[in-house]
Design an enzyme around this catalytic site. Structure first.
Site, PDB file in Angstrom:
ATOM      1  N   SER A 171       0.844  -1.184   0.000  1.00 57.84           N
ATOM      2  CA  SER A 171       0.000   0.000   0.000  1.00 57.84           C
ATOM      3  C   SER A 171       0.890   1.249   0.000  1.00 57.84           C
ATOM      4  CB  SER A 171      -0.951  -0.040   1.197  1.00 57.84           C
ATOM      5  OG  SER A 171      -2.000   0.880   1.056  1.00 57.84           O
ATOM      6  N   ASP A 423      -8.556  -5.661  -5.494  1.00 57.08           N
ATOM      7  CA  ASP A 423      -8.152  -4.524  -4.663  1.00 57.08           C
ATOM      8  C   ASP A 423      -8.496  -3.203  -5.343  1.00 57.08           C
ATOM      9  OD1 ASP A 423      -6.936  -2.818  -2.883  1.00 57.08           O
ATOM     10  OD2 ASP A 423      -4.893  -3.254  -3.576  1.00 57.08           O
ATOM     11  N   HIS A 448      -5.965  -6.672  -1.207  1.00 60.37           N
ATOM     12  CA  HIS A 448      -4.884  -5.727  -0.911  1.00 60.37           C
ATOM     13  C   HIS A 448      -3.626  -6.443  -0.429  1.00 60.37           C
ATOM     14  CE1 HIS A 448      -3.759  -1.594  -0.656  1.00 60.37           C
ATOM     15  NE2 HIS A 448      -3.589  -1.562   0.651  1.00 60.37           N
TER      16      HIS A 448
END
Length: 497
Positions: A171, A423, A448
């Site tokens: 991320s 995601d 994710h």
């Protein structure tokens, strides 16, 4: 002059035996947990608050976690996690891939905490006091922290001076891992940037792309569910116009705090939108506790409560509450839903709120037609005004593109960009390889940064294949590095590269 430092070593277990729920730790036998506990040392290294000026000589204690359990002290590689917007111990807990592969690579593990998060506060309790204290809260300063820490480890830990260093991150941490390789190529030989939306910025990716992926995920689970969620916004607007209607919303949605105004109702809509976004992020194939304790494929479970055909308005609100119960009350401990929190307290909404008001300007919008969300238009001026009101700063929407190259990054090398198609953040990711050394890996069944999580019996074949590909590429990086540097590590008969 060498920056003064102090180190404290704390023996700690980093495992998956508990979950965060409304600020309390709650054991949940219904959530499958990692069987391993991770042993690491906690250390603190004093780094400059301002790496790019000379007037401020302040330093602060940056926290980092290390494990040398499997490390070959004769120059074995270092796997370095670039911490993101929260407590570094939480990211340690949720990055099992690094722990899984450390033995075969004979690697040292380092998890570095991002400044202004967790315990790494440049000015202690005054760090968020005002914009002057926050002025050093940037990705550029954090990257310099990481590069300086790598230098320090390699210069002070016996056997590490010639170690190859590979950055890992997921991320925002994945963005930092990629940017670390771009900005400090002498510090890391390569980076694994998982679910890293480095192109989710102004002028690079449409603001509507994220919500369209979320909607696709919900439609796949249940077309009726997505349809009912889309309808629910109008229902909430209607009920929000009167005091009795707001009381119905409060009661049927099982909220902790009453809704006094129509603005409060709009806040509930934003909160629910964030919950749906989060569900898409963590739509893992097994039970997990990443943002909240959740069952396997949580979207499917949530939608099983919201899939009636043309329910009444009251029934639809009750169904939404039953769906929310899966997200917020899978442990069975919550008496009501706290609309002020949509994820674990280990992530810092306050810190990310500031970053999104300065550098991390990621446009977000929805039209209610191509997606299941309420109509939300991206208004740069409105966002800037809110940032001035909250933080007394004005965002710089183009700065990240200028600083890190936007989509013109072909001059970089040795970066793996992995993205799961479930995601929503994959919308701003690198989805096609840009060169032989800027490699995109797509995980069709992945949410994710699923590839950074520990291996699991229920992992889909695509993530298992992705991890094997990532390991193969990293072996090539390491082998090339050690051959070029003629280090003794390559002569170790136990090394399999």
């Amino acid at each position: 002059m060498e920056i003064p430092f102090r180190i404290f070593l704390v023996f700690t277990l980093c495992g998956g035996a508990s979950a965060v729920l409304f600020g309390h730790r709650a054991h949940n036998p219904g959530v499958e947990e990692q069987s391993k506990s991770y042993e690491y040392n906690t250390s603190y290294y004093n780094v400059l608050v301002d790496h790019f000026g000379f007037a401020n000589s302040d330093t602060y204690a940056m926290r980092y976690l290390t494990s040398v359990t499997h490390w070959d002290h004769n120059g074995g590689p270092i796997f370095f996690y670039t911490g993101n917007e929260g407590d570094i111990a939480w990211f340690c807990n949720n990055t099992g891939f690094m722990w899984d592969i450390a033995p075969e690579f004979q690697a040292m593990l380092v998890f570095a905490e991002h400044r202004y998060y967790g315990e790494s506060l440049p000015y202690g309790t005054d760090s968020y006091k005002d914009k002057q204290h926050l002025d050093f809260f940037t990705a550029e300063q954090a990257l310099a922290d990481f590069a300086d820490l790598i230098r320090y480890i390699k210069s002070t830990v016996p056997g590490a001076s010639n170690s190859a260093v590979i950055a890992f991150g997921g991320s925002y941490g994945g963005m930092l891992a990629a940017w670390l390789r771009m900005k400090y190529p002498s510090s890391v030989i390569g980076s694994l940037a998982a679910s890293a939306p480095i192109w989710q910025f102004t002028g690079l990716t449409g603001c509507e792309t994220q919500v369209q992926i979320v909607t696709k995920d919900f439609r796949k689970a249940s077309p009726a569910c997505a349809k009912n969620i889309r309808r629910s916004w109008d229902v909430m607007t209607k009920f929000g116009k009167t005091a009795s209607g707001r009381q119905t919303l409060f009661t049927n949605l099982r909220l902790c705090d009453p809704l006094k105004t129509s603005s409060d109702v709009e806040g509930i809509k934003s909160w629910l939108s964030e919950v749906y976004d989060n569900l898409a992020m963590v739509d893992y194939p097994y039970a997990a506790s990443f943002l909240e304790p959740l069952p396997a494929y949580p979207i499917k479970v949530v939608c099983s409560y919201i899939n009636k055909t043309e329910p009444s308005d009251d029934q639809l609100l009750l169904d939404l509450a039953n769906g929310l119960n899966v997200y917020f009350n899978y442990t069975g401990s919550a008496k009501c839903f706290n609309a002020s929190q949509a994820a674990t307290g280990d992530l810092s909404d306050e810190g990310w709120g500031y970053q999104s008001c300065t550098e991390m300007v990621m446009p977000y919008c929805s039209d209610g037609v191509q997606d299941m969300f309420p109509v939300v238009k991206w208004d740069e001026a409105k966002e800037a005004a809110q940032c001035q009101k909250t933080w007394q700063v004005t965002p710089r929407p183009q700065w990240i593109n200028l600083q890190f190259g936007g989509k013109d990054i072909q001059a970089a090398s040795n970066i793996i960009f992995s993205n799961g198609q479930l995601d929503p953040w994959s919308a701003g990711g690198v989805l096609e390889s840009l060169s032989d050394t800027l490699i995109a890996i797509i995980i069709p069944e992945g949410a994710h940064h699923l590839d950074l999580r520990a291996k699991n019996y229920d992992d889909p074949p695509s993530v298992t294949k992705a991890r094997e590909t990532e390991k193969t590429i990293m072996r090539q990086w390491i082998k090339s590095y050690y051959i070029d540097n003629k280090t003794n590590f390559m002569n170790n008969k136990n090394v399999k590269l």
